[in-house]
Design a protein around this motif. Sequence first.
Motif, PDB file in Angstrom:
ATOM      1  N   GLN A 153       0.793  -1.227   0.000  1.00 63.82           N
ATOM      2  CA  GLN A 153       0.000   0.000   0.000  1.00 63.82           C
ATOM      3  C   GLN A 153       0.830   1.285   0.000  1.00 63.82           C
ATOM      4  OE1 GLN A 153      -3.010  -0.306  -0.674  1.00 63.82           O
ATOM      5  NE2 GLN A 153      -3.425  -2.429  -0.122  1.00 63.82           N
ATOM      6  N   THR A 154       2.090   1.186   0.382  1.00 60.30           N
ATOM      7  CA  THR A 154       2.952   2.372   0.380  1.00 60.30           C
ATOM      8  C   THR A 154       4.003   2.291  -0.722  1.00 60.30           C
ATOM      9  OG1 THR A 154       2.671   2.702   2.759  1.00 60.30           O
ATOM     10  CG2 THR A 154       4.572   3.766   1.740  1.00 60.30           C
TER      11      THR A 154
ATOM     12  N   PRO B  20       2.678   1.331  -4.933  1.00 64.65           N
ATOM     13  CA  PRO B  20       2.106   2.410  -5.746  1.00 64.65           C
ATOM     14  C   PRO B  20       3.120   3.498  -6.111  1.00 64.65           C
ATOM     15  CG  PRO B  20       0.612   1.827  -3.966  1.00 64.65           C
ATOM     16  CD  PRO B  20       1.905   1.110  -3.691  1.00 64.65           C
ATOM     17  N   LEU B  21       3.972   3.852  -5.163  1.00 65.75           N
ATOM     18  CA  LEU B  21       4.991   4.866  -5.447  1.00 65.75           C
ATOM     19  C   LEU B  21       6.001   4.364  -6.476  1.00 65.75           C
ATOM     20  CD1 LEU B  21       5.586   6.205  -1.823  1.00 65.75           C
ATOM     21  CD2 LEU B  21       4.551   7.464  -3.729  1.00 65.75           C
TER      22      LEU B  21
ATOM     23  N   ARG C  28       4.490   4.333  -9.935  1.00 69.15           N
ATOM     24  CA  ARG C  28       4.465   5.688 -10.492  1.00 69.15           C
ATOM     25  C   ARG C  28       5.859   6.101 -10.966  1.00 69.15           C
ATOM     26  NH1 ARG C  28       2.268   8.500  -6.296  1.00 69.15           N
ATOM     27  NH2 ARG C  28       0.216   7.877  -6.988  1.00 69.15           N
TER      28      ARG C  28
ATOM     29  N   CYS D 179      -3.040   1.546  -9.165  1.00 64.13           N
ATOM     30  CA  CYS D 179      -2.479   2.103  -7.927  1.00 64.13           C
ATOM     31  C   CYS D 179      -1.830   3.468  -8.128  1.00 64.13           C
ATOM     32  CB  CYS D 179      -1.481   1.131  -7.307  1.00 64.13           C
ATOM     33  SG  CYS D 179      -0.028   0.789  -8.333  1.00 64.13           S
ATOM     34  N   THR D 180      -1.385   3.761  -9.347  1.00 63.27           N
ATOM     35  CA  THR D 180      -0.709   5.043  -9.577  1.00 63.27           C
ATOM     36  C   THR D 180      -1.667   6.229  -9.487  1.00 63.27           C
ATOM     37  OG1 THR D 180      -0.999   4.869 -11.982  1.00 63.27           O
ATOM     38  CG2 THR D 180       1.041   3.978 -11.050  1.00 63.27           C
ATOM     39  N   SER D 181      -2.954   5.977  -9.731  1.00 63.35           N
ATOM     40  CA  SER D 181      -3.944   7.050  -9.592  1.00 63.35           C
ATOM     41  C   SER D 181      -4.731   6.948  -8.287  1.00 63.35           C
ATOM     42  CB  SER D 181      -4.916   7.050 -10.778  1.00 63.35           C
ATOM     43  OG  SER D 181      -5.538   5.792 -10.920  1.00 63.35           O
TER      44      SER D 181
ATOM     45  N   ASN E 278      -3.475   5.580  -5.479  1.00 62.11           N
ATOM     46  CA  ASN E 278      -2.534   5.635  -4.349  1.00 62.11           C
ATOM     47  C   ASN E 278      -2.721   4.475  -3.380  1.00 62.11           C
ATOM     48  OD1 ASN E 278      -1.230   8.067  -5.150  1.00 62.11           O
ATOM     49  ND2 ASN E 278      -2.994   9.223  -4.378  1.00 62.11           N
ATOM     50  N   ARG E 279      -3.236   3.353  -3.876  1.00 59.99           N
ATOM     51  CA  ARG E 279      -3.376   2.152  -3.064  1.00 59.99           C
ATOM     52  C   ARG E 279      -3.470   0.940  -3.978  1.00 59.99           C
ATOM     53  NH1 ARG E 279      -8.884   0.555  -2.816  1.00 59.99           N
ATOM     54  NH2 ARG E 279     -10.270   2.123  -3.744  1.00 59.99           N
ATOM     55  N   CYS E 280      -3.084  -0.195  -3.437  1.00 61.13           N
ATOM     56  CA  CYS E 280      -3.128  -1.446  -4.192  1.00 61.13           C
ATOM     57  C   CYS E 280      -4.532  -2.040  -4.126  1.00 61.13           C
ATOM     58  CB  CYS E 280      -2.114  -2.430  -3.609  1.00 61.13           C
ATOM     59  SG  CYS E 280      -2.192  -4.082  -4.334  1.00 61.13           S
TER      60      CYS E 280
ATOM     61  N   TYR F 244      11.109   4.617  -0.212  1.00 62.55           N
ATOM     62  CA  TYR F 244       9.725   4.396   0.173  1.00 62.55           C
ATOM     63  C   TYR F 244       9.413   2.900   0.142  1.00 62.55           C
ATOM     64  CZ  TYR F 244       9.663   5.024  -4.951  1.00 62.55           C
ATOM     65  OH  TYR F 244       9.969   4.980  -6.293  1.00 62.55           O
TER      66      TYR F 244
END
Length: 205
Positions: free
Chosen positions: A147-148, A151-152, A155, A163-165, A167-169, A205
Amino acid sequence: MDKRIEKTVRNLKRHNMSGYYIENKDNLLSLLKELIPPGATVGCGDSVTLEEAGVFDFIRQENYHFLDKFKPGLSKEEKRQIYLQNFAADTFLTGVNAITTDGRLFNIDGNGSRVAPMLYGPNQVIVVAGINKLTDTLEDAITRARQTAAPLDARRLGKSTPCTSLNRCIDCSHKERICNDFVLISGQFAANRIKVILINEELGY
């Protein structure tokens, strides 16, 4: 030393891995110079932590044979050959998605080129992590990675996964999904083959 870090270092040792603690990333390069002998063949995995700490430039400038996957213009096949050479490296450098305070390492990988040499091959694996990677349980480690970090990272890699939009899986089935390999390292046969350097800063991250 923070009690959580002290506990983590102690538990890494219990699992046949070495734990090191340094106060900030400025001390990292001198420690790497102690751990990696001159002339060594050094491979690496993708790692924002290593990039932020200047590790890649350090390896390029020192007396090492760097299996540099970041060279401009490398073809897909040339990169694949570097990935295969990583298995025979003297040292493999990488970050990690999460470290549990009971001394286990957890990673999610896209094609396995980062986690595979951690598991087998290189004589020495050096894992560099900021304190933001510490988690108290394996469940927390998996959540953190999915979840952290994922996604980062998606991106950063320019993927078009949900996840890139969001911000979560959401455990997607997208063709560009990078959450393909879920790897937990709970110990080692070869004592101190894996060395974990914990830095008292938030990195990557």
